[in-house]
Write a protein that holds these residues in place. Structure first.
Motif, mmCIF file in Angstrom:
data_model
loop_
_atom_site.group_PDB
_atom_site.id
_atom_site.type_symbol
_atom_site.label_atom_id
_atom_site.label_comp_id
_atom_site.label_asym_id
_atom_site.label_seq_id
_atom_site.Cartn_x
_atom_site.Cartn_y
_atom_site.Cartn_z
ATOM 1 N N LYS A 150 34.859 -83.833 -123.253
ATOM 2 C CA LYS A 150 35.347 -83.458 -124.572
ATOM 3 C C LYS A 150 35.087 -81.981 -124.787
ATOM 4 O O LYS A 150 34.134 -81.439 -124.265
ATOM 5 C CB LYS A 150 34.618 -84.266 -125.651
ATOM 6 C CG LYS A 150 35.065 -83.919 -127.057
ATOM 7 C CD LYS A 150 34.082 -84.368 -128.086
ATOM 8 C CE LYS A 150 34.416 -83.938 -129.484
ATOM 9 N NZ LYS A 150 35.455 -83.002 -129.712
ATOM 10 N N TYR A 182 30.936 -85.298 -124.309
ATOM 11 C CA TYR A 182 31.676 -86.485 -123.884
ATOM 12 C C TYR A 182 32.366 -87.126 -125.080
ATOM 13 O O TYR A 182 31.900 -87.018 -126.208
ATOM 14 C CB TYR A 182 30.734 -87.537 -123.280
ATOM 15 C CG TYR A 182 30.025 -87.088 -122.039
ATOM 16 C CD1 TYR A 182 30.629 -87.168 -120.793
ATOM 17 C CD2 TYR A 182 28.726 -86.585 -122.110
ATOM 18 C CE1 TYR A 182 29.966 -86.756 -119.649
ATOM 19 C CE2 TYR A 182 28.056 -86.175 -120.969
ATOM 20 C CZ TYR A 182 28.683 -86.259 -119.741
ATOM 21 O OH TYR A 182 28.030 -85.851 -118.615
ATOM 22 N N LYS A 183 33.460 -87.811 -124.816
ATOM 23 C CA LYS A 183 34.107 -88.657 -125.810
ATOM 24 C C LYS A 183 34.124 -90.067 -125.243
ATOM 25 O O LYS A 183 34.516 -90.277 -124.097
ATOM 26 C CB LYS A 183 35.529 -88.202 -126.121
ATOM 27 C CG LYS A 183 36.196 -89.085 -127.192
ATOM 28 C CD LYS A 183 37.545 -88.590 -127.620
ATOM 29 C CE LYS A 183 37.497 -87.470 -128.605
ATOM 30 N NZ LYS A 183 37.024 -87.804 -129.943
ATOM 31 N N LYS A 214 36.193 -94.522 -131.498
ATOM 32 C CA LYS A 214 35.740 -93.459 -130.599
ATOM 33 C C LYS A 214 34.462 -92.832 -131.143
ATOM 34 O O LYS A 214 34.208 -92.845 -132.342
ATOM 35 C CB LYS A 214 36.814 -92.385 -130.447
ATOM 36 C CG LYS A 214 38.060 -92.911 -129.763
ATOM 37 C CD LYS A 214 39.111 -91.851 -129.610
ATOM 38 C CE LYS A 214 40.331 -92.454 -128.912
ATOM 39 N NZ LYS A 214 41.454 -91.556 -128.924
ATOM 40 N N ASP A 216 31.958 -89.250 -130.359
ATOM 41 C CA ASP A 216 31.767 -87.995 -129.640
ATOM 42 C C ASP A 216 30.282 -87.781 -129.383
ATOM 43 O O ASP A 216 29.457 -88.007 -130.272
ATOM 44 C CB ASP A 216 32.308 -86.816 -130.457
ATOM 45 C CG ASP A 216 33.808 -86.898 -130.681
ATOM 46 O OD1 ASP A 216 34.487 -87.598 -129.898
ATOM 47 O OD2 ASP A 216 34.302 -86.263 -131.625
#
Length: 192
Positions: free
Chosen positions: A45, A66-67, A104, A106
């Motif tokens: 990400k 990161y996602k 989602k 993050d």
């Protein structure tokens, strides 16, 4: 990790960002309660924070954002060498899978090198206190297990993704249905 690095290198070669999620099993431990999710999507990400972070000799040698995607199906034939095959009902269940009301999440490391690890946290809290739509944020300890090796990456922030679910939780229905824009940044170039 190797596949995420490979995706980064491929898309970086034409100045783009990889949209491909790779499979990971994820465990959350919250107040002593364990939540385990199989086949969570994980990808790099960020806009200006993307970089080489892994090689087969050193493993993970740098930290990235990161996602995570809890609803990722891994069935796109254009993106996966061996796309997952679902029956209709299983796929529907996966597409609706959430963690803590989020599709989602993050994970951002302390890129600004804030020694207190609090500036971003307090900024989001202040926005919320003043009525500005801002994601929830909490510090977390991120550990990776790859190649049968546990590695503690240290403190990251877990941030609620700003997406349709984020807006649905915060806005009246009459305000939903418009477009949601995100500014894209490229290294040294500003907004796209």
């Amino acid at each position: 990790m190797a596949l995420i690095q490979q995706d980064y290198e491929y898309y970086q070669s034409f100045d783009s960002k990889s949209p491909i999620y790779r499979k990971a099993d994820v465990t959350f431990i919250i107040n002593g309660v364990i939540y385990f999710y199989e086949e969570v999507g994980i990808r790099m990400k960020g806009n200006t924070s993307r970089r080489n972070f892994y090689n087969p000799y050193e493993g993970v040698f740098d930290i990235i954002h990161y996602k995570l995607s809890f609803s990722q199906t891994f069935d796109n034939e254009d993106r996966y060498l061996n796309p997952k095959v679902w029956d209709k009902e299983e796929r529907k269940i996966r597409k609706n899978r959430l963690f803590a009301g989020m599709e989602k999440l993050d994970l951002k490391w302390n890129k600004s090198l804030d020694e207190t690890y609090t500036r971003e946290y307090w900024a989001y809290s202040m926005y919320q206190d003043f009525g500005v739509l801002a994601p929830n944020i909490t510090p977390v300890n991120v550990k990776l297990n790859y190649r049968n090796n546990d590695e503690n990456l240290g403190v990251f922030y877990a941030l609620e993704a700003v997406d349709e679910l984020f807006l649905e939780k915060r806005l009246a229905e009459k305000h939903l249905g418009g477009d949601l824009y995100k500014v894209g940044w490229s290294a040294g170039m500003g907004g796209e």
